[in-house]
Design a protein around this motif. Structure first.
Motif, PDB file in Angstrom:
ATOM      1  N   ASN A   1     -35.345 -64.300  18.853  1.00 61.66           N
ATOM      2  CA  ASN A   1     -34.117 -65.001  19.470  1.00 61.66           C
ATOM      3  C   ASN A   1     -33.951 -66.386  18.697  1.00 61.66           C
ATOM      4  O   ASN A   1     -32.971 -66.895  18.387  1.00 61.66           O
ATOM      5  CB  ASN A   1     -34.190 -65.233  20.815  1.00 61.66           C
ATOM      6  CG  ASN A   1     -33.045 -65.884  21.389  1.00 61.66           C
ATOM      7  OD1 ASN A   1     -31.830 -65.423  21.078  1.00 61.66           O
ATOM      8  ND2 ASN A   1     -33.137 -66.508  22.300  1.00 61.66           N
TER       9      ASN A   1
ATOM     10  N   GLY B   1     -32.065 -58.562  27.515  1.00 63.71           N
ATOM     11  CA  GLY B   1     -30.470 -58.534  27.524  1.00 63.71           C
ATOM     12  C   GLY B   1     -29.727 -59.419  28.575  1.00 63.71           C
ATOM     13  O   GLY B   1     -28.817 -60.300  27.990  1.00 63.71           O
ATOM     14  N   ILE B   2     -30.048 -59.563  29.753  1.00 62.50           N
ATOM     15  CA  ILE B   2     -29.501 -60.558  30.852  1.00 62.50           C
ATOM     16  C   ILE B   2     -29.641 -61.996  30.251  1.00 62.50           C
ATOM     17  O   ILE B   2     -28.960 -62.993  30.135  1.00 62.50           O
ATOM     18  CB  ILE B   2     -30.053 -60.490  32.112  1.00 62.50           C
ATOM     19  CG1 ILE B   2     -29.724 -59.062  32.636  1.00 62.50           C
ATOM     20  CG2 ILE B   2     -29.639 -61.424  33.281  1.00 62.50           C
ATOM     21  CD1 ILE B   2     -30.408 -58.721  34.081  1.00 62.50           C
TER      22      ILE B   2
ATOM     23  N   THR C   1     -27.555 -62.569  26.965  1.00 61.70           N
ATOM     24  CA  THR C   1     -26.198 -62.706  27.581  1.00 61.70           C
ATOM     25  C   THR C   1     -25.756 -64.173  28.042  1.00 61.70           C
ATOM     26  O   THR C   1     -25.010 -64.725  27.851  1.00 61.70           O
ATOM     27  CB  THR C   1     -25.975 -61.554  28.557  1.00 61.70           C
ATOM     28  OG1 THR C   1     -26.114 -60.433  27.914  1.00 61.70           O
ATOM     29  CG2 THR C   1     -24.453 -61.781  28.780  1.00 61.70           C
ATOM     30  N   ILE C   2     -26.700 -64.749  28.928  1.00 68.00           N
ATOM     31  CA  ILE C   2     -26.443 -65.932  29.815  1.00 68.00           C
ATOM     32  C   ILE C   2     -26.668 -67.044  28.873  1.00 68.00           C
ATOM     33  O   ILE C   2     -25.901 -67.934  28.493  1.00 68.00           O
ATOM     34  CB  ILE C   2     -27.444 -66.239  30.868  1.00 68.00           C
ATOM     35  CG1 ILE C   2     -27.155 -64.810  31.839  1.00 68.00           C
ATOM     36  CG2 ILE C   2     -27.539 -67.548  31.457  1.00 68.00           C
ATOM     37  CD1 ILE C   2     -28.101 -64.979  33.250  1.00 68.00           C
TER      38      ILE C   2
ATOM     39  N   GLN D   1     -26.386 -67.082  25.605  1.00 70.72           N
ATOM     40  CA  GLN D   1     -25.473 -67.253  24.635  1.00 70.72           C
ATOM     41  C   GLN D   1     -23.986 -67.271  24.922  1.00 70.72           C
ATOM     42  O   GLN D   1     -22.906 -67.221  24.352  1.00 70.72           O
ATOM     43  CB  GLN D   1     -25.519 -65.829  23.835  1.00 70.72           C
ATOM     44  CG  GLN D   1     -26.848 -65.492  23.005  1.00 70.72           C
ATOM     45  CD  GLN D   1     -27.229 -66.692  21.874  1.00 70.72           C
ATOM     46  OE1 GLN D   1     -26.016 -66.844  20.978  1.00 70.72           O
ATOM     47  NE2 GLN D   1     -28.345 -67.413  21.915  1.00 70.72           N
TER      48      GLN D   1
ATOM     49  N   PHE E   1     -22.113 -65.639  27.158  1.00 67.05           N
ATOM     50  CA  PHE E   1     -21.328 -64.399  27.248  1.00 67.05           C
ATOM     51  C   PHE E   1     -20.711 -63.869  26.032  1.00 67.05           C
ATOM     52  O   PHE E   1     -19.542 -63.458  26.169  1.00 67.05           O
ATOM     53  CB  PHE E   1     -20.605 -64.340  28.626  1.00 67.05           C
ATOM     54  CG  PHE E   1     -21.320 -64.123  29.942  1.00 67.05           C
ATOM     55  CD1 PHE E   1     -21.700 -63.416  30.419  1.00 67.05           C
ATOM     56  CD2 PHE E   1     -21.660 -65.445  30.389  1.00 67.05           C
ATOM     57  CE1 PHE E   1     -22.473 -63.297  31.634  1.00 67.05           C
ATOM     58  CE2 PHE E   1     -22.292 -65.582  31.491  1.00 67.05           C
ATOM     59  CZ  PHE E   1     -22.880 -64.785  31.983  1.00 67.05           C
ATOM     60  N   ARG E   2     -21.140 -64.558  24.973  1.00 64.10           N
ATOM     61  CA  ARG E   2     -20.521 -64.322  23.509  1.00 64.10           C
ATOM     62  C   ARG E   2     -21.217 -63.375  22.718  1.00 64.10           C
ATOM     63  O   ARG E   2     -22.346 -63.318  22.726  1.00 64.10           O
ATOM     64  CB  ARG E   2     -20.188 -65.737  22.583  1.00 64.10           C
ATOM     65  CG  ARG E   2     -19.175 -66.649  23.393  1.00 64.10           C
ATOM     66  CD  ARG E   2     -19.341 -67.905  22.741  1.00 64.10           C
ATOM     67  NE  ARG E   2     -20.512 -68.849  22.910  1.00 64.10           N
ATOM     68  CZ  ARG E   2     -21.321 -69.203  21.915  1.00 64.10           C
ATOM     69  NH1 ARG E   2     -21.232 -68.467  20.647  1.00 64.10           N
ATOM     70  NH2 ARG E   2     -22.438 -69.673  22.189  1.00 64.10           N
ATOM     71  N   PHE E   3     -20.451 -62.594  22.100  1.00 68.27           N
ATOM     72  CA  PHE E   3     -21.042 -61.583  20.883  1.00 68.27           C
ATOM     73  C   PHE E   3     -21.740 -62.496  19.633  1.00 68.27           C
ATOM     74  O   PHE E   3     -20.933 -62.322  18.785  1.00 68.27           O
ATOM     75  CB  PHE E   3     -20.198 -60.642  20.700  1.00 68.27           C
ATOM     76  CG  PHE E   3     -20.825 -59.288  20.140  1.00 68.27           C
ATOM     77  CD1 PHE E   3     -21.492 -58.361  20.837  1.00 68.27           C
ATOM     78  CD2 PHE E   3     -20.793 -59.086  18.676  1.00 68.27           C
ATOM     79  CE1 PHE E   3     -22.103 -57.285  20.256  1.00 68.27           C
ATOM     80  CE2 PHE E   3     -21.210 -57.954  18.052  1.00 68.27           C
ATOM     81  CZ  PHE E   3     -22.038 -57.297  18.570  1.00 68.27           C
TER      82      PHE E   3
ATOM     83  N   VAL F   1     -27.197 -61.524  19.973  1.00 68.44           N
ATOM     84  CA  VAL F   1     -26.731 -60.375  20.686  1.00 68.44           C
ATOM     85  C   VAL F   1     -26.596 -59.134  20.086  1.00 68.44           C
ATOM     86  O   VAL F   1     -26.867 -57.974  20.374  1.00 68.44           O
ATOM     87  CB  VAL F   1     -25.614 -60.813  21.479  1.00 68.44           C
ATOM     88  CG1 VAL F   1     -24.887 -59.395  22.428  1.00 68.44           C
ATOM     89  CG2 VAL F   1     -25.716 -61.884  22.524  1.00 68.44           C
TER      90      VAL F   1
ATOM     91  N   TYR G   1     -30.091 -57.972  18.969  1.00 66.18           N
ATOM     92  CA  TYR G   1     -30.881 -57.177  20.111  1.00 66.18           C
ATOM     93  C   TYR G   1     -30.189 -55.917  20.372  1.00 66.18           C
ATOM     94  O   TYR G   1     -31.198 -55.153  20.618  1.00 66.18           O
ATOM     95  CB  TYR G   1     -30.513 -58.419  21.369  1.00 66.18           C
ATOM     96  CG  TYR G   1     -30.522 -57.855  22.695  1.00 66.18           C
ATOM     97  CD1 TYR G   1     -32.132 -57.547  23.207  1.00 66.18           C
ATOM     98  CD2 TYR G   1     -29.848 -57.218  23.431  1.00 66.18           C
ATOM     99  CE1 TYR G   1     -32.495 -56.793  24.411  1.00 66.18           C
ATOM    100  CE2 TYR G   1     -30.103 -56.358  24.762  1.00 66.18           C
ATOM    101  CZ  TYR G   1     -31.570 -56.243  25.166  1.00 66.18           C
ATOM    102  OH  TYR G   1     -31.731 -55.638  26.299  1.00 66.18           O
TER     103      TYR G   1
ATOM    104  N   SER H   1     -35.231 -63.545  35.298  1.00 62.33           N
ATOM    105  CA  SER H   1     -34.578 -62.266  34.790  1.00 62.33           C
ATOM    106  C   SER H   1     -35.948 -61.243  35.139  1.00 62.33           C
ATOM    107  O   SER H   1     -35.779 -60.155  35.294  1.00 62.33           O
ATOM    108  CB  SER H   1     -34.156 -62.297  33.487  1.00 62.33           C
ATOM    109  OG  SER H   1     -32.806 -63.071  33.363  1.00 62.33           O
TER     110      SER H   1
END
Length: 513
Positions: free
Chosen positions: A185, A218-219, A222-223, A225, A227-229, A233, A236, A336
């Motif tokens: 990451n 993944g959670i 997502t947080i 980043q 909630f952007r692609f 992401v 991953y 998480s």
């Protein structure tokens, strides 16, 4: 500088003590029935094949029981039989540990010490991996050293380091996947994501519930980043999907073997209060385990209750402290890791019944998450600037937590049984009574893995007559002592007509007169 050197030396000593705990007295505790299942899988024989051979009422010896406990080069059973049997009987475990253990036993020989040593080695490797993960999360060598010390003397990890089951390997793969994920990451390149994908394959084939870990990753992503692609992401998802695609062969085997059962995920029910107490007690067992159960004295239970309260307060404060002080969003990662297994296993328990979440070994990601909370709390409190009184308090707390682990580990290392093993506590005493007889015979219609477990503590002179139904029994002559081991009511009633039963150990061992 001198104080830091002394502190590091103390931590090194604690770590060395933890390593000793993992390898000392590997053959002391009974080889309990879960472990006999491990050895059964290694042999390649099925549960039914063993039953058909030994539960006939014929006279058999220890060698007849234990020939189903190791791979035999002269047998037609191969590693593929091992894999197929796991898919049928213990699919949640997945096959990697059993494949490695089979070859380990074939190379080093068949003994309790040998097969348990593989788990001890896996557990040993978790100590440096803990350092690496702590460094990835907190970028602090002092915190990472605390993490290694806590891992080394955690009674949870010491217990499973001395058990021939896949839980130490599972712990190892969790730490590896978490470290590789954080590195990928932060250093977003193909090699790092490829290594992470490989760790997913390794993890899934080590233990099915590793799924919790990859969901938590993944959670977190997502947080963090927003909630952007993002590119992270996307990478991953590619890595995770690739890993799961290569896990499809195992999923296929599980689907084909429709007889698979949830061993350990029993539909048992407790009151909400008892369930909550067990749930909270598991948090305490991460740091302190003194073999306390329902049969312990009230004073011992009270003493452990005080220790548990101290640990729960410390963990609660640790969660708060982590949330407010953790660097680089590491609190999201740890929360998480804790919440995904906790919620996923607890909700079914509360909705449909069961004890999934209070079987602590199924909560290993949660266990590691709680360890990371305390690691950060202690490591940070010992290094941040504060007045001398506060620093002394946190030094004392650190010493207490590590001392609880050392005391627990010492007790575990030299104990002949342990409360977490689902076997009669007095198995060593039972074996000693039987071994004292000149020419003993054991009769039983109990679950045969428990009989095999007992056989590891018995002398070769002991013989058995094992049955499924009492009417199939014809007692052989010529034995000095005939024992009944955990007999059913049907078997006791059948024998009461011709013999008197002398109770040697209540509901466990009887002697025919």
């Amino acid at each position: 500088m001198k104080k830091q050197s002394i502190a590091k030396l103390c931590l090194i000593i604690v770590i060395l003590i933890g390593i000793f705990f993992r390898f000392a007295n590997l053959d002391l505790k009974p080889y309990w029935y879960d472990e006999t299942y491990t050895s059964l899988q290694l042999s390649g024989y099925t549960h039914e094949e063993v039953k058909q051979d030994i539960l006939t009422g014929r006279l058999i010896g220890i060698e007849d029981l234990q020939k189903y406990q190791y791979p035999d080069k002269n047998s037609d059973k191969t590693v593929f039989d091992t894999i197929n049997n796991i898919a049928k009987q213990e699919a949640q475990l997945t096959p990697l540990y059993f494949i490695l253990a089979r070859y380990w036993v074939e190379f080093w020989g068949n003994s309790v010490t040998v097969i348990r040593s593989l788990s001890a080695i896996f557990s040993l490797l978790t100590i440096p991996l803990t350092y690496w993960l702590c460094w990835q999360l907190f970028n602090s060598a002092s915190i990472a050293w605390i993490g290694m010390a806590l891992m080394a003397v955690s009674p949870f990890h010491i217990l499973y380091a001395q058990e021939s089951r896949p839980y130490s390997l599972w712990t190892l793969t969790i730490l590896l996947s978490c470290g590789l994920f954080l590195r990928a990451n932060r250093q977003d390149n193909k090699l790092n994501w490829l290594l992470y994908s490989f760790s997913i394959i390794l993890g899934l084939y080590s233990f099915l519930l590793n799924i919790f870990v990859y969901i938590s990753h993944g959670i977190y992503l997502t947080i963090t980043q927003g909630f952007r692609f993002t590119n992270q992401v996307r990478n991953y998802l590619i890595s995770t999907i690739s890993g799961f695609i290569l896990f499809i062969p195992w999923i296929y085997l599980v689907i084909v073997n429709v007889s698979v059962k949830e061993r350990g995920f029993q539909d048992e029910n407790n009151s909400l209060i008892k369930y909550t107490v067990k749930w909270l007690r598991n948090i305490g067992l991460i740091f302190a385990d003194f073999n306390i159960d329902d049969e312990s004295s009230k004073l011992a239970i009270l003493f452990y209750g005080i220790i548990l309260l101290f640990i729960l307060i410390l963990v609660t404060y640790g969660l708060y402290f982590l949330y407010n002080n953790a660097p680089n969003n590491s609190h999201i990662f740890i929360f998480s890791l804790i919440l995904v297994p906790a919620i996923t296993l607890t909700l079914p328990d509360l909705m449909i019944g069961g004890l999934r979440a209070v079987i602590i070994r199924y909560m290993t990601p949660f266990v590691l998450g709680i360890q990371l909370v305390i690691t950060f709390l202690l490591g940070k409190k010992l290094t941040i600037f504060q007045d001398i009184a506060q620093q002394k308090i946190w030094q004392i707390i650190t010493v207490i937590i590590l001392s609880l682990g050392v005391i627990s580990g010492t007790q575990i290392t030299f104990a002949s049984t342990w409360a977490s093993k689902s076997i009669p506590k007095n198995t060593p005493e039972t074996a000693m009574i039987i071994n004292q007889a000149e020419k003993p015979l054991i009769i039983s219609d109990f679950w045969f893995p428990n009989i095999i477990s007992l056989s590891y503590k018995l002398d070769n002179k002991v013989k058995f007559q094992l049955i499924e139904k009492a009417e199939n029994l014809k007692i052989e002559k010529g034995f000095s002592d005939v024992f009944l081991y955990q007999p059913s009511e049907d078997l006791k009633q059948k024998l009461n007509s011709n013999y008197s039963l002398e109770s040697i150990e209540e509901d466990l061992l009887f002697k025919l007169k």
